[in-house]
Write a protein that holds these residues in place. Sequence first.
Motif, short mmCIF file in Angstrom:
data_model
loop_
_atom_site.label_atom_id
_atom_site.label_comp_id
_atom_site.label_asym_id
_atom_site.label_seq_id
_atom_site.Cartn_x
_atom_site.Cartn_y
_atom_site.Cartn_z
N SER A 31 0.83 -1.21 0.00
CA SER A 31 0.00 0.00 0.00
C SER A 31 0.86 1.26 0.00
O SER A 31 0.54 2.24 -0.67
CB SER A 31 -0.93 0.00 1.21
OG SER A 31 -1.85 -1.06 1.12
N THR A 32 1.96 1.23 0.74
CA THR A 32 2.87 2.38 0.74
C THR A 32 3.46 2.59 -0.64
O THR A 32 3.57 3.73 -1.13
CB THR A 32 3.99 2.17 1.79
OG1 THR A 32 3.39 2.01 3.08
CG2 THR A 32 4.95 3.33 1.80
N LEU A 33 3.81 1.51 -1.32
CA LEU A 33 4.35 1.62 -2.68
C LEU A 33 3.29 2.13 -3.66
O LEU A 33 3.61 2.87 -4.59
CB LEU A 33 4.93 0.28 -3.14
CG LEU A 33 6.23 -0.12 -2.44
CD1 LEU A 33 6.63 -1.54 -2.83
CD2 LEU A 33 7.34 0.86 -2.73
N VAL A 34 2.04 1.75 -3.45
CA VAL A 34 0.95 2.28 -4.28
C VAL A 34 0.91 3.80 -4.14
O VAL A 34 0.81 4.54 -5.14
CB VAL A 34 -0.41 1.66 -3.91
CG1 VAL A 34 -1.57 2.45 -4.52
CG2 VAL A 34 -0.47 0.21 -4.36
N LEU A 35 0.98 4.29 -2.91
CA LEU A 35 0.98 5.74 -2.69
C LEU A 35 2.20 6.39 -3.34
O LEU A 35 2.09 7.47 -3.94
CB LEU A 35 0.93 6.04 -1.19
CG LEU A 35 -0.36 5.63 -0.48
CD1 LEU A 35 -0.23 5.87 1.01
CD2 LEU A 35 -1.57 6.36 -1.06
N GLY A 85 -10.99 -2.55 2.88
CA GLY A 85 -10.32 -3.11 4.05
C GLY A 85 -8.83 -2.86 4.04
O GLY A 85 -8.22 -2.57 5.08
N ASP A 86 -8.22 -2.94 2.85
CA ASP A 86 -6.78 -2.67 2.73
C ASP A 86 -6.46 -1.28 3.27
O ASP A 86 -5.50 -1.10 4.03
CB ASP A 86 -6.33 -2.74 1.28
CG ASP A 86 -6.32 -4.15 0.72
OD1 ASP A 86 -6.33 -5.11 1.50
OD2 ASP A 86 -6.30 -4.27 -0.52
N TRP A 87 -7.25 -0.29 2.86
CA TRP A 87 -6.95 1.09 3.23
C TRP A 87 -7.36 1.40 4.66
O TRP A 87 -6.69 2.18 5.34
CB TRP A 87 -7.53 2.07 2.22
CG TRP A 87 -6.79 1.91 0.93
CD1 TRP A 87 -7.24 1.34 -0.21
CD2 TRP A 87 -5.41 2.26 0.69
NE1 TRP A 87 -6.22 1.32 -1.15
CE2 TRP A 87 -5.11 1.88 -0.63
CE3 TRP A 87 -4.42 2.86 1.46
CZ2 TRP A 87 -3.86 2.09 -1.20
CZ3 TRP A 87 -3.17 3.07 0.90
CH2 TRP A 87 -2.90 2.68 -0.42
N VAL A 88 -8.42 0.78 5.16
CA VAL A 88 -8.78 0.96 6.57
C VAL A 88 -7.69 0.34 7.45
O VAL A 88 -7.23 0.96 8.43
CB VAL A 88 -10.17 0.36 6.88
CG1 VAL A 88 -10.43 0.33 8.37
CG2 VAL A 88 -11.25 1.15 6.16
N MET A 89 -7.24 -0.86 7.10
CA MET A 89 -6.17 -1.50 7.87
C MET A 89 -4.89 -0.67 7.80
O MET A 89 -4.19 -0.51 8.81
CB MET A 89 -5.92 -2.93 7.39
CG MET A 89 -4.91 -3.67 8.24
SD MET A 89 -4.72 -5.43 7.84
CE MET A 89 -3.87 -5.34 6.26
N TYR A 90 -4.58 -0.14 6.63
CA TYR A 90 -3.38 0.70 6.47
C TYR A 90 -3.44 1.88 7.44
O TYR A 90 -2.48 2.16 8.15
CB TYR A 90 -3.30 1.19 5.02
CG TYR A 90 -2.04 1.96 4.69
CD1 TYR A 90 -0.87 1.28 4.38
CD2 TYR A 90 -2.01 3.34 4.69
CE1 TYR A 90 0.30 1.96 4.07
CE2 TYR A 90 -0.85 4.03 4.38
CZ TYR A 90 0.29 3.34 4.07
OH TYR A 90 1.46 4.02 3.77
N TRP A 91 -4.58 2.57 7.47
CA TRP A 91 -4.75 3.71 8.36
C TRP A 91 -4.67 3.27 9.83
O TRP A 91 -4.07 3.96 10.65
CB TRP A 91 -6.08 4.40 8.05
CG TRP A 91 -6.38 5.57 8.94
CD1 TRP A 91 -7.41 5.67 9.80
CD2 TRP A 91 -5.64 6.79 9.07
NE1 TRP A 91 -7.37 6.88 10.45
CE2 TRP A 91 -6.28 7.58 10.02
CE3 TRP A 91 -4.48 7.27 8.46
CZ2 TRP A 91 -5.82 8.84 10.39
CZ3 TRP A 91 -4.02 8.53 8.84
CH2 TRP A 91 -4.68 9.29 9.78
#
Length: 100
Positions: A31-35, A85-91
Amino acid sequence: MSGFASFREFYPYYLNEHSDRQCRRMHFVGSTLVLAVIVAALVTGNAWWLLLAPVMGYGFAWVGHYVFEKNRPATFTHPLYSLMGDWVMYWEILRGKVKI
């Protein structure tokens, strides 16, 4: 589980499918790499960077599931809820609510 009435109902299932720390770490890195890819596309003005976003996000996540978690990613059965869920978990990882 196949049917969820809401994301609120789905999210505990999602977290259970990510009980292995290494899997969560792989998700976080992806997810960090996506950003980073999105920032690169914006900074350079080159939209071709965006082709890497799904490779980074799903690539790292799927390795986490198949190698560490030993389960099938929810992306295949609940694509929208899984992405959410990916982004909620990331946060939640950033806030220290979910440990990696």
